[in-house]
Design a protein around this motif. Structure first.
Motif, mmCIF file in Angstrom:
data_model
loop_
_atom_site.group_PDB
_atom_site.id
_atom_site.type_symbol
_atom_site.label_atom_id
_atom_site.label_comp_id
_atom_site.label_asym_id
_atom_site.label_seq_id
_atom_site.Cartn_x
_atom_site.Cartn_y
_atom_site.Cartn_z
ATOM 1 N N THR A 43 -0.756 -0.934 17.560
ATOM 2 C CA THR A 43 -0.421 -1.556 16.731
ATOM 3 C C THR A 43 -1.212 -2.475 15.876
ATOM 4 N N VAL A 44 -2.342 -3.005 16.495
ATOM 5 C CA VAL A 44 -3.230 -3.836 15.574
ATOM 6 C C VAL A 44 -3.888 -2.946 14.618
ATOM 7 N N GLU A 45 -4.455 -1.641 15.088
ATOM 8 C CA GLU A 45 -4.782 -0.822 13.917
ATOM 9 C C GLU A 45 -4.078 -0.410 12.769
ATOM 10 N N LYS A 46 -2.810 -0.227 13.103
ATOM 11 C CA LYS A 46 -1.777 0.109 12.190
ATOM 12 C C LYS A 46 -1.862 -1.077 10.987
ATOM 13 N N PHE A 47 -1.764 -2.044 11.631
ATOM 14 C CA PHE A 47 -1.484 -3.270 10.742
ATOM 15 C C PHE A 47 -2.886 -3.412 9.809
ATOM 16 N N HIS A 48 -3.966 -3.176 10.690
ATOM 17 C CA HIS A 48 -5.092 -3.122 9.848
ATOM 18 C C HIS A 48 -5.360 -2.182 8.557
ATOM 19 N N TRP A 49 -4.779 -0.976 8.924
ATOM 20 C CA TRP A 49 -4.716 -0.025 7.790
ATOM 21 C C TRP A 49 -4.040 -1.043 6.671
ATOM 22 N N ALA A 50 -2.803 -1.539 6.893
ATOM 23 C CA ALA A 50 -2.177 -1.995 5.680
ATOM 24 C C ALA A 50 -2.581 -3.485 5.158
ATOM 25 N N LYS A 51 -3.743 -3.889 5.757
ATOM 26 C CA LYS A 51 -4.370 -5.220 5.372
ATOM 27 C C LYS A 51 -5.011 -5.096 4.016
ATOM 28 N N GLY A 52 -4.414 -5.920 3.106
ATOM 29 C CA GLY A 52 -4.938 -5.902 1.708
ATOM 30 C C GLY A 52 -4.118 -5.000 0.701
ATOM 31 N N ARG A 53 -3.076 -4.396 1.075
ATOM 32 C CA ARG A 53 -2.388 -3.413 0.313
ATOM 33 C C ARG A 53 -1.296 -4.606 -0.136
ATOM 34 N N GLN A 54 -0.947 -4.030 -1.244
ATOM 35 C CA GLN A 54 -0.026 -4.956 -2.135
ATOM 36 C C GLN A 54 1.383 -4.458 -2.414
ATOM 37 N N THR A 55 2.410 -5.067 -2.734
ATOM 38 C CA THR A 55 3.707 -4.705 -2.980
ATOM 39 C C THR A 55 4.427 -5.497 -3.987
ATOM 40 N N THR A 56 5.178 -5.121 -4.823
ATOM 41 C CA THR A 56 5.744 -5.849 -5.942
ATOM 42 C C THR A 56 6.480 -6.835 -5.358
ATOM 43 N N ARG A 57 7.460 -6.358 -4.288
ATOM 44 C CA ARG A 57 8.459 -7.277 -3.610
ATOM 45 C C ARG A 57 7.627 -7.596 -2.337
ATOM 46 N N GLU A 58 7.497 -9.048 -2.192
ATOM 47 C CA GLU A 58 6.624 -9.217 -0.919
ATOM 48 C C GLU A 58 6.912 -8.930 0.569
ATOM 49 N N GLU A 59 8.555 -8.586 0.510
ATOM 50 C CA GLU A 59 9.055 -8.184 1.750
ATOM 51 C C GLU A 59 8.690 -6.868 2.130
ATOM 52 N N ASP A 60 8.331 -5.992 1.010
ATOM 53 C CA ASP A 60 8.296 -4.640 1.204
ATOM 54 C C ASP A 60 6.996 -4.240 1.818
ATOM 55 N N TRP A 61 5.927 -5.357 2.045
ATOM 56 C CA TRP A 61 4.868 -5.168 2.571
ATOM 57 C C TRP A 61 5.151 -4.743 4.277
ATOM 58 N N ALA A 62 6.336 -5.387 4.680
ATOM 59 C CA ALA A 62 6.639 -5.054 6.043
ATOM 60 C C ALA A 62 7.682 -3.858 6.071
#
Length: 435
Positions: free
Chosen positions: A171-190
């Protein structure tokens, strides 16, 4: 879901409400949004041709056709953005699109905004084939040929890019892949990580990123507990046993079971018009097990959308498969695998006892209670439960039948029906008509 269909004149049209097996193979355009994208409403109104984003759609349609596909998907115009339910059904891409000019694509590829967006992470990982194109439609390569560059850009290991099971990644590594990525709607990051974690949860726009991530982490934790519970419950996967049996016997032939589909007793049992127990008896070597395999296939085909199906194949020579405890574990395994929410009936006990819950001296009593609770769960669909070679189940077989009877008698108001089928030796109650 909705798809765009390529027409003979190189145009395309929107096809709505495709479900299940009706969904054809399709390509998906993954890209970064601009200011003039064609929307779902534009497609319904047959407009939007003057928007800049229309060129992307034309490109994807032409590329899909070149690759032998008649359908494609573009999120801007295939999802009704006002519907949270439709957004939850977002799928994975076949095509990825880079937005930089081709003459400097090497450096531009590394700097592309496509690698910084939230949704494009699952769009990179999920499909087998991802092809990269310039804005002008020039092909740069695919996920395989560019894997080293993509690894350096994203930090995602090459095996994951090649399709290795994401369930093996922490889980930690998957979240690391997403670190720094952005979405127009803030909830879309999750929400953009749901597919990567194999999680389903409703989208709630307006809850904020913090709450969305908190819900996601809770779902991940709950899902992990479900997997732990299923792993400990596991004694066999009856689906794999069925494949093995059919291969051992030379394959399942339609002629070996199709006659029963027209049998009056079987038809009444399947439709719930008579007693909810079907007992098939016959002499050894008469094809009873293959008959049940055929019945299972027929039920999968005809009632999968409206009913649950669980089954177990007893085998006297295999100590894992020849006892009543194994029967209940196998039936429960399939039910929970199909409807994970049912694990709630096990979770508290399993959290305390772990794997011994299913293997200690009190396992039979515990499994009977769990099994009864699950079959009486009001969220459970009507269920077909099939046990093959019941006579090969040694030890306390009468207790198993008593459990079945007690569950039927004590079923609460509103609970769904269960339809049992047993196969054993003895004089036949269902016989194949003479040819």
């Amino acid at each position: 879901m909705c798809l765009l269909e390529v027409l003979p004149n190189e145009g395309f049209r929107l096809i709505q409400k495709l479900l299940g097996d009706a969904i054809p193979p399709y390509a998906i355009l993954s890209y970064t949004w601009g200011s003039e994208e064609v929307t779902f409403e534009d497609m319904v109104a047959n407009s939007g041709r003057t928007k800049a984003g229309y060129e992307k759609i034309k490109f994807c349609g032409k590329q899909a056709k070149r690759d032998g596909l008649q359908h494609f998907w573009v999120d801007s115009c295939c999802i009704k953005k006002s519907s949270d339910a439709e957004i939850s059904e977002c799928s994975t891409p076949c095509f990825a699109r880079d937005e930089e000019p081709q003459d400097t694509w090497g450096q531009a590829f590394r700097q592309s905004k496509w690698f910084t967006r939230g949704w494009t992470l699952q769009e990179l990982l999920a499909p087998r084939s991802v092809e990269f194109f310039t804005r002008e439609g020039k092909r740069l390569g695919d996920k395989h040929s560019l894997e080293q560059q993509i690894h350096e850009i994203t930090g995602i290991p090459v095996p994951a890019l090649r399709g290795s099971a994401l369930s093996q990644v922490s889980t930690v590594e998957k979240f690391h892949w997403a670190k720094g990525r952005q979405t127009t709607r803030e909830e879309d990051w999750a929400y953009s990580l749901l597919g990567i974690f194999e999680i389903f949860m409703p989208v709630i726009y307006g809850e904020g990123k913090t709450n969305a991530v908190r819900r996601l982490r809770k779902e991940i934790d709950d899902f992990s507990k479900v997997k732990d519970c299923l792993r400990d419950l596991y004694v066999t996967d009856p689906r794999t046993d069925k494949i093995r049996i059919e291969k051992t016997k030379g394959g399942l032939l339609l002629d070996s079971y199709h006659w029963i589909l027209e049998n009056g007793d079987f038809k009444q049992w399947r439709s719930g018009q008579q007693d909810q127990v079907l007992w098939i008896k016959g002499d050894p070597g008469k094809g009873k097990t293959m008959l049940l395999c055929g019945i299972i296939d027929e039920l999968k085909r005809s009632v999968a959308e409206t009913h649950q199906l669980s089954y177990f194949f007893c085998k006297a020579a295999d100590s894992r498969l020849n006892n009543t405890t194994a029967v209940l574990r196998g039936l429960l395994y399939l039910l929970i695998d199909q409807q994970p929410s049912l694990v709630s009936h096990i979770k508290q006990r399993h959290n305390l006892a772990g794997k011994p819950l299913f293997e200690n001296a009190n396992s039979w009593a515990s499994l009977c209670d769990i099994f009864a609770d699950i079959l009486q769960d009001l969220s459970l669909k009507s269920t077909f439960l099939i046990i093959d070679a019941l006579g090969e189940c040694t030890g306390d077989l009468p207790k198993l039948l008593v459990v079945v009877c007690k569950i039927e008698v004590s079923k609460p108001v509103g609970a769904t029906n269960q339809y049992w089928a047993f196969q054993s030796l003895g004089s036949s109650t269902l016989t194949r008509p003479s040819d």
